[in-house]
Design a protein around this motif. Structure first.
Motif, PDB file in Angstrom:
ATOM      1  N   VAL A  27       4.613 -26.084  15.376  1.00  0.00           N
ATOM      2  CA  VAL A  27       5.706 -24.878  15.743  1.00  0.00           C
ATOM      3  C   VAL A  27       6.439 -25.631  17.063  1.00  0.00           C
ATOM      4  O   VAL A  27       5.722 -25.919  18.082  1.00  0.00           O
ATOM      5  N   VAL A  28       7.599 -25.576  17.399  1.00  0.00           N
ATOM      6  CA  VAL A  28       8.392 -25.929  18.286  1.00  0.00           C
ATOM      7  C   VAL A  28       9.103 -24.541  19.102  1.00  0.00           C
ATOM      8  O   VAL A  28      10.078 -24.166  18.254  1.00  0.00           O
ATOM      9  N   GLY A  29       8.590 -24.409  20.198  1.00  0.00           N
ATOM     10  CA  GLY A  29       9.399 -23.088  21.017  1.00  0.00           C
ATOM     11  C   GLY A  29       9.153 -21.701  20.203  1.00  0.00           C
ATOM     12  O   GLY A  29       8.099 -21.635  19.516  1.00  0.00           O
ATOM     13  N   GLU A  30       9.961 -20.682  20.550  1.00  0.00           N
ATOM     14  CA  GLU A  30       9.985 -19.371  19.884  1.00  0.00           C
ATOM     15  C   GLU A  30      10.886 -19.058  18.935  1.00  0.00           C
ATOM     16  O   GLU A  30      11.738 -19.994  18.683  1.00  0.00           O
ATOM     17  N   PRO A  31      10.903 -18.031  18.223  1.00  0.00           N
ATOM     18  CA  PRO A  31      11.902 -17.612  17.292  1.00  0.00           C
ATOM     19  C   PRO A  31      13.300 -17.707  17.679  1.00  0.00           C
ATOM     20  O   PRO A  31      13.608 -17.139  18.728  1.00  0.00           O
ATOM     21  N   ASP A  32      14.147 -18.343  16.967  1.00  0.00           N
ATOM     22  CA  ASP A  32      15.493 -18.300  17.379  1.00  0.00           C
ATOM     23  C   ASP A  32      15.760 -19.185  18.280  1.00  0.00           C
ATOM     24  O   ASP A  32      16.880 -19.353  18.883  1.00  0.00           O
TER      25      ASP A  32
END
Ligand SMILES: Cc1cc2nc3c(=O)[nH]c(=O)nc-3n(C[C@H](O)[C@H](O)[C@H](O)COP(=O)(O)OP(=O)(O)OC[C@H]3O[C@@H](n4cnc5c(N)ncnc54)[C@H](O)[C@@H]3O)c2cc1C
Length: 381
Positions: free
Chosen positions: A218-223
């Motif tokens: 996973v890269v970063g946060e949702p959206d």
């Protein structure tokens, strides 16, 4: 991939020289590339050897800081040069740069370390966001394991990009970015990519169904992918590539007029002059869009509107140069043996980018409701 020698270390200033060398060599490295199911594999080996695959990384991670705002002009020139030599290479390289830029901006320290190691090892990155009208990539989480379902379409480098950054829908409807390690040739369907131009981009459908990943993907946060102003302003990079493609069409037109001795005719001169104006208009718009994007956080809405206007301007310039070149050269420009033929097919195809009407309408809306007069809108950016 580990069979290649280590990439040549580069600074942003030596990068342009390296790019010139790479694009000159690329023209001969992958001969016969303008056909379905082809891919510029050898050219990208050369990109790696010359440090172009690692150039987007920060200096401390072995790159040339090409994604830093301070190096915007260097990135613009690199993308323009690659695009001028080949829109196929330009599209693929822009995807590589975009994926690394997103991973560096939104990823944690481990993501940054991993993408740096992967870029050094010769992995080609890309951003696969576009989805079929129904379905589209989704992700469910089972403890520390992520499971993917369904697919992405119009994914450049399908079967060749081994580190795609994809957007996947999660249960609440938002989208997460993931970097998915892939083996070459797996899960990719490129038989339906029978496009007029950009044939060797291997722009296909990739089915991720059943693939399991560690949460570290996973890269970063949702959206985060859609976070503004970066999402809309990032369009300046594909504009720089398109601008190179427009210049290449113009150069083929100019060469034709010189070689055929037809340049003295007043009609031909007028069309060449008009085409030159469009090339320069596109170049100036892209230069300003890149500068604006680099300082977009100072006034996000203004920056987004400017880049959206630049999208329309570059598209219009590209379409005009295509028409002017075809009318000036005539039927011989439609023959496969003429340098214009492939350049125009590639440019016409690559000018198709997402939601052009929306981009123009949203820029117009900004101008309409702006707190300042038009002449003052972008003075401070
Ligand atoms: C060579 C090439 C490589 C590509 N590689 C990738 C890649 O690696 N990864 C990736 O994610 N994508 C990729 N794409 C896809 C690209 O990002 C765009 O999604 C695609 O080019 C959009 O083209 P389109 O003309 O169908 O756009 P659309 O956005 O569908 O636009 C077509 C027309 O419909 C209008 N329109 C758009 N939405 C609506 C609506 N809701 N209602 C009414 N009208 C509408 C538009 O304004 C336009 O006039 C690639 C495209 C190309 C050409």
């Amino acid at each position: 991939m580990l069979a290649f020698p280590d990439p040549v270390p580069t600074t942003a200033s030596s990068l342009l020289a390296n790019t010139e060398v790479v694009v000159a060599a690329a023209a001969t490295l992958d001969e016969g590339l303008d056909c379905h199911d082809a891919f510029p594999t050898k050219a990208f080996e050369h990109f790696r050897e010359r440090g172009l695959l690692t150039a987007p990384l920060p200096v401390e991670l072995g790159g040339s800081d090409l994604c830093e705002a301070s190096e915007t002009a260097a990135l613009r020139d690199v993308l323009y040069l690659v695009g001028r030599s080949s829109l196929v290479l330009g599209r693929l390289y822009e995807g590589h740069v975009n994926a690394l830029a997103l991973a560096l901006r939104y990823g944690n320290a481990e993501t940054r370390r991993q993408v740096s190691a992967d870029a050094k090892a010769g992995h080609l990155f890309g951003v696969w966001n576009t989805e079929p009208a129904t379905g589209g990539l989704s992700m469910t989480r089972h403890g520390g394991v992520l499971e993917l379902a369904d697919s992405k379409c119009f994914a450049s480098g399908a079967g060749h990009v081994t580190r795609p950054l994809v957007t996947a829908r999660i249960e609440d409807g938002r989208r997460l970015m993931l970097i998915v390690p892939l083996e070459p040739g797996v899960r990719a369907e490129t038989k339906s990519w029978r496009a007029q131009g950009m044939r060797a981009t291997a722009t296909g459908t990739v089915d991720f169904s059943g693939l399991q990943l560690d949460v570290g993907a996973v890269v970063g946060e949702p959206d985060d992918y859609l976070r503004q102003p970066f999402f809309s302003c990032g369009a300046w990079r594909f504009l720089a590539v398109q601008c190179g493609g427009i210049a290449a069409v113009f150069e083929a037109l100019r060469t034709h007029l010189v070689n055929t001795g037809r340049g003295g005719d007043p009609h031909q001169r007028a069309r060449l002059g008009e085409a030159a104006t469009r090339v320069e208009t596109a170049r100036l718009f892209v230069a300003r869009a890149a500068e604006t994007a680099a300082v977009a956080e100072a006034d996000p809405e203004a920056a987004i509107a400017y880049v959206n206007l630049a999208r329309g301007a570059v598209e219009r310039c590209g379409l005009d140069v295509i028409e002017l070149a075809q009318r000036s050269v005539g039927l011989s420009g439609f023959l496969e043996t003429h340098p214009l033929e492939q350049r125009i097919r590639d440019l016409a195809t690559y000018l198709r980018q997402p939601a052009p009407d929306h981009a123009l309408a949203s820029a117009a809306g900004y101008v309409l409701d702006a707190p300042r007069a038009f002449h003052a809108l972008w003075q401070k950016l």
